[in-house]
Design a protein around this motif. Structure first.
Motif, short mmCIF file in Angstrom:
data_model
loop_
_atom_site.label_atom_id
_atom_site.label_comp_id
_atom_site.label_asym_id
_atom_site.label_seq_id
_atom_site.Cartn_x
_atom_site.Cartn_y
_atom_site.Cartn_z
N PHE A 116 -25.92 6.79 -2.19
CA PHE A 116 -27.36 6.90 -1.99
C PHE A 116 -27.85 8.20 -2.61
O PHE A 116 -27.06 9.12 -2.85
N SER A 117 -29.14 8.24 -2.91
CA SER A 117 -29.70 9.53 -3.32
C SER A 117 -30.84 9.86 -2.38
O SER A 117 -31.41 8.97 -1.72
N LEU A 118 -31.16 11.12 -2.31
CA LEU A 118 -32.09 11.58 -1.29
C LEU A 118 -32.91 12.75 -1.84
O LEU A 118 -32.36 13.68 -2.43
N ASP A 119 -34.23 12.65 -1.68
CA ASP A 119 -35.10 13.79 -1.97
C ASP A 119 -35.42 14.45 -0.65
O ASP A 119 -35.93 13.79 0.27
N ALA A 120 -35.13 15.72 -0.55
CA ALA A 120 -35.36 16.41 0.72
C ALA A 120 -36.17 17.68 0.49
O ALA A 120 -36.04 18.32 -0.55
#
Ligand code: NI
Length: 162
Positions: A116-120
């Motif tokens: 998964f990828s995640l923008d935080a």
């Protein structure tokens, strides 16, 4: 519950290694890490902090779901930086302002072995950068002014004597 290793333990300075595959053992470790993090009222915990050298960390900040990051990679960081006071379960009772990118893009595998990828941003960006540092043998104290770091370590050692 697992024991959390603290400042002075050489393992905290080591690079953790890639998780080669996803199995029951990894799942068990992750469950134990969550229990340990909640018991200690932490919002993030890396495997090295419980003496395991796999590249795994977990987070659970307020109003967010519990998150598992296996073999995490930092893809992008914002140019904008932020100062935020950090602490660490491996350096109890010590806090310091740390400057880090305000937002990050991350890629990792979850507990089910799915990428998964995640923008935080905000606190989540902060916690995952702190935890990724652990997997690379870096403590938040390594990211502050050297003089201030020495002062805080002296203070920490005095607290430990009590
Ligand atoms: Ni920490």
């Amino acid at each position: 519950m697992l024991n959390i290793i603290t400042l002075g333990d050489e393992r905290l300075k080591k690079h953790s290694i890639l998780v080669p595959d996803f199995n029951g053992e990894i799942n068990h470790l992750i469950e134990q890490m969550f229990e340990t993090m909640y018991q200690n009222k932490g919002i993030g915990l890396s495997a090295v902090q419980v003496g395991n050298m796999f590249r795994i960390f977990i987070t659970n900040i307020e109003k967010d779901e519990p998150r598992v990051f296996i073999n995490p990679e930092l893809i992008e960081t914002s140019l904008e930086q932020e100062t935020f006071e950090e602490g660490c379960l491996s350096v109890p009772e010590i806090n310091a302002d740390v400057i880090r990118p305000a937002a990050v893009k991350f890629q990792a595998w979850n507990q089910k072995g799915r990428p998964f990828s995640l923008d935080a941003d905000n606190l989540l960006a902060r916690v995952i950068q702190h935890e990724l540092d652990h997997l690379n043998g870096i403590l938040f104290l390594d990211r502050i002014d050297h003089k201030k770091k020495e002062r805080l370590i002296r203070h920490y050692k005095q607290l430990q004597k009590k």
